[in-house]
Design a protein around this motif. Structure first.
Motif, PDB file in Angstrom:
ATOM      1  N   ASP A 251       0.857  -1.318  -0.017  1.00 51.18           N
ATOM      2  CA  ASP A 251       0.052  -0.163   0.241  1.00 51.18           C
ATOM      3  C   ASP A 251       0.642   1.302  -0.059  1.00 51.18           C
ATOM      4  OD1 ASP A 251       1.056  -0.036   3.077  1.00 51.18           O
ATOM      5  OD2 ASP A 251      -0.614   0.300   3.884  1.00 51.18           O
ATOM      6  N   ALA A 252      -0.109   2.556   0.056  1.00 53.27           N
ATOM      7  CA  ALA A 252       1.065   3.436   0.180  1.00 53.27           C
ATOM      8  C   ALA A 252       2.311   3.491   0.946  1.00 53.27           C
ATOM      9  CB  ALA A 252       0.245   4.895   0.097  1.00 53.27           C
ATOM     10  N   PHE A 253       1.737   2.939   2.000  1.00 48.26           N
ATOM     11  CA  PHE A 253       2.667   3.277   3.101  1.00 48.26           C
ATOM     12  C   PHE A 253       3.631   1.564   3.466  1.00 48.26           C
ATOM     13  CE2 PHE A 253      -0.996   5.198   4.686  1.00 48.26           C
ATOM     14  CZ  PHE A 253      -0.577   6.252   5.132  1.00 48.26           C
ATOM     15  N   GLY A 254       4.012   1.145   2.610  1.00 52.39           N
ATOM     16  CA  GLY A 254       4.806  -0.014   1.717  1.00 52.39           C
ATOM     17  C   GLY A 254       4.349  -0.541   3.268  1.00 52.39           C
ATOM     18  N   ARG A 255       3.264  -1.443   3.316  1.00 50.71           N
ATOM     19  CA  ARG A 255       2.731  -2.358   4.075  1.00 50.71           C
ATOM     20  C   ARG A 255       2.702  -3.181   3.121  1.00 50.71           C
ATOM     21  NH1 ARG A 255      -1.199   0.431   7.784  1.00 50.71           N
ATOM     22  NH2 ARG A 255      -2.150   1.016   6.178  1.00 50.71           N
ATOM     23  N   PRO A 256       2.267  -4.702   3.143  1.00 44.35           N
ATOM     24  CA  PRO A 256       2.339  -6.119   2.570  1.00 44.35           C
ATOM     25  C   PRO A 256       0.300  -5.513   1.874  1.00 44.35           C
ATOM     26  CG  PRO A 256       3.488  -6.928   3.755  1.00 44.35           C
ATOM     27  CD  PRO A 256       3.087  -5.143   3.883  1.00 44.35           C
ATOM     28  N   ALA A 257       0.375  -5.585   0.755  1.00 39.50           N
ATOM     29  CA  ALA A 257      -1.272  -5.779   0.134  1.00 39.50           C
ATOM     30  C   ALA A 257      -1.647  -6.435  -1.031  1.00 39.50           C
ATOM     31  CB  ALA A 257      -1.176  -3.840  -0.298  1.00 39.50           C
ATOM     32  N   ASP A 258      -2.938  -6.081  -1.386  1.00 41.01           N
ATOM     33  CA  ASP A 258      -3.481  -7.526  -2.182  1.00 41.01           C
ATOM     34  C   ASP A 258      -3.280  -6.547  -3.230  1.00 41.01           C
ATOM     35  OD1 ASP A 258      -5.307  -5.167  -2.659  1.00 41.01           O
ATOM     36  OD2 ASP A 258      -6.978  -6.509  -1.590  1.00 41.01           O
ATOM     37  N   SER A 259      -3.681  -7.457  -4.927  1.00 41.83           N
ATOM     38  CA  SER A 259      -3.254  -6.746  -6.192  1.00 41.83           C
ATOM     39  C   SER A 259      -4.285  -5.494  -6.429  1.00 41.83           C
ATOM     40  CB  SER A 259      -4.479  -7.301  -7.109  1.00 41.83           C
ATOM     41  OG  SER A 259      -5.418  -7.696  -7.005  1.00 41.83           O
ATOM     42  N   ALA A 260      -5.177  -4.516  -5.083  1.00 39.85           N
ATOM     43  CA  ALA A 260      -6.093  -3.547  -5.779  1.00 39.85           C
ATOM     44  C   ALA A 260      -5.100  -2.643  -4.558  1.00 39.85           C
ATOM     45  CB  ALA A 260      -6.671  -3.842  -5.009  1.00 39.85           C
ATOM     46  N   GLY A 261      -4.095  -2.856  -3.893  1.00 39.23           N
ATOM     47  CA  GLY A 261      -3.229  -2.086  -3.016  1.00 39.23           C
ATOM     48  C   GLY A 261      -4.066  -1.294  -1.147  1.00 39.23           C
ATOM     49  N   ALA A 262      -4.686  -2.685  -1.196  1.00 41.57           N
ATOM     50  CA  ALA A 262      -5.488  -2.448   0.229  1.00 41.57           C
ATOM     51  C   ALA A 262      -4.626  -3.818   0.922  1.00 41.57           C
ATOM     52  CB  ALA A 262      -7.315  -2.926  -0.383  1.00 41.57           C
ATOM     53  N   THR A 263      -4.347  -2.910   2.078  1.00 39.35           N
ATOM     54  CA  THR A 263      -3.306  -3.646   2.962  1.00 39.35           C
ATOM     55  C   THR A 263      -4.395  -5.160   2.857  1.00 39.35           C
ATOM     56  OG1 THR A 263      -2.021  -3.262   5.700  1.00 39.35           O
ATOM     57  CG2 THR A 263      -4.125  -2.449   4.757  1.00 39.35           C
ATOM     58  N   TRP A 264      -3.196  -5.902   4.463  1.00 42.03           N
ATOM     59  CA  TRP A 264      -4.118  -6.965   3.987  1.00 42.03           C
ATOM     60  C   TRP A 264      -3.817  -7.048   5.915  1.00 42.03           C
ATOM     61  CZ3 TRP A 264      -5.479 -10.667   1.610  1.00 42.03           C
ATOM     62  CH2 TRP A 264      -5.500 -10.559   0.345  1.00 42.03           C
ATOM     63  N   GLU A 265      -3.160  -5.988   6.635  1.00 47.31           N
ATOM     64  CA  GLU A 265      -3.135  -6.044   7.913  1.00 47.31           C
ATOM     65  C   GLU A 265      -4.912  -5.412   8.517  1.00 47.31           C
ATOM     66  OE1 GLU A 265      -1.320  -3.279  11.856  1.00 47.31           O
ATOM     67  OE2 GLU A 265      -0.380  -3.059   9.618  1.00 47.31           O
TER      68      GLU A 265
END
Length: 307
Positions: A25-39
């Protein structure tokens, strides 16, 4: 303080490649292909077909054969079912595909021993899995699938089961270039699904055996007047429709041989030369029948009798 142990280079390189491919995502956290974080994501909820897992249809699967398959296969053996009945069950059941590990990439390292001699050591850098496939007697590719895990492991103990809906398995078979799907090879009843039925299952369409296909019959009826010496042309199940169980019981379906028999009845059974010409002409003409090629897996031509 002890230094952090170093991973082997090829393992660290694989980890680095996987991390580099991860979406963030925009903060560098692991995310899906749409950029939504998994956290913090909530994946709870109702599952598919009774599963408690919303992402997996087989969460409560016990790995045994579906009751519908057990019943229809026994009905087939008892003579109370046919290929159409089996197809209707195959449209809806889970099967297991067999996969085995494969080496995707191999590295070579050259070492020099104390005598100054070089030797090369080969090691796996990356591994993958591959579907097990077969080659039929006529040279075509066939995908084996199993209605239960015990049947899979009894056939190939090193293989690992992957649960999949039968239509999806047929789609994978087509993608891999296989024309046949073999259900439960090595079991009491081994059932072969031929190309037209495999394609129908993969596309989730209806299927009619070629020997009962009215449109094929209409197309072939137009050839009768074009073939000298031919009195009648009829369709029947081919010799390869039937198969046998391991105890020798003949079953009217699931065979791998010719699916459709074209029975050509001549005007004059005693005209040997004329009848050979008739059969040769028929064979040439049916080779151009597109509908027949699509809907009939294999065709055999037989000389009929007027008696």
């Amino acid at each position: 303080m002890r230094d952090k142990p170093q991973l082997p280079g090829h393992i660290q390189a694989a980890i680095d490649r996987n991390l580099a491919r991860q979406n963030r995502d925009a903060f560098g956290r692991p995310a899906d292909s749409a950029g939504a974080t998994w956290e913090g994501r909530d994946l709870s909820g109702p599952g598919i077909d009774g599963s408690t897992n919303p992402l997996h249809a087989f969460d409560t699967d016990d790995g045994l054969a579906d009751d519908a398959w057990t019943k229809v296969s026994q009905d087939l053996i008892d003579g109370n079912a046919d290929e159409k009945d089996v197809f209707k069950v195959l449209e809806k059941i889970r099967v297991f595909a067999a996969v085995v590990p494969t080496v995707a990439e191999t590295s070579h390292h050259t070492h020099v021993n104390h005598n100054g001699h070089e030797h090369t050591v080969e090691s796996d850098k990356e591994s993958d899995v591959a579907l097990v496939s077969l080659t039929s007697a006529d040279g075509r590719g066939a995908l084996p699938v199993f209605t239960s895990i015990p049947k899979l492991t009894a056939w190939y103990k090193e293989a690992r089961p992957v649960a999949v809906w039968m239509p999806r398995a047929c789609l994978s078979a087509v993608d891999e270039g296989n024309e046949l799907v073999v259900v439960d090879p090595g079991a009491t009843l081994t059932y072969v699904v031929r190309r037209p039925a495999v394609y129908a299952l993969a596309q989730q369409q209806q299927w009619t055996p070629a020997y009962e296909d009215v449109q094929i019959a209409q197309e072939l009826s137009e050839l009768t007047d074009l073939i000298p010496g031919l009195a009648q042309l009829a369709m029947a199940p081919g010799r390869g429709v039937a198969t046998q169980t391991t105890d020798g019981t003949v079953v009217a379906g699931g065979g791998a041989g010719p699916e459709l028999a074209l029975v050509a009845t001549p005007n004059d059974p005693s005209d040997t030369i004329g009848n050979k010409l008739m059969l040769s002409t028929l064979q040439t003409l049916i080779a151009d029948q597109e509908l027949l090629a699509q809907r009939a897996d294999t065709v055999e031509i037989m000389l009929g009798s007027t008696g």
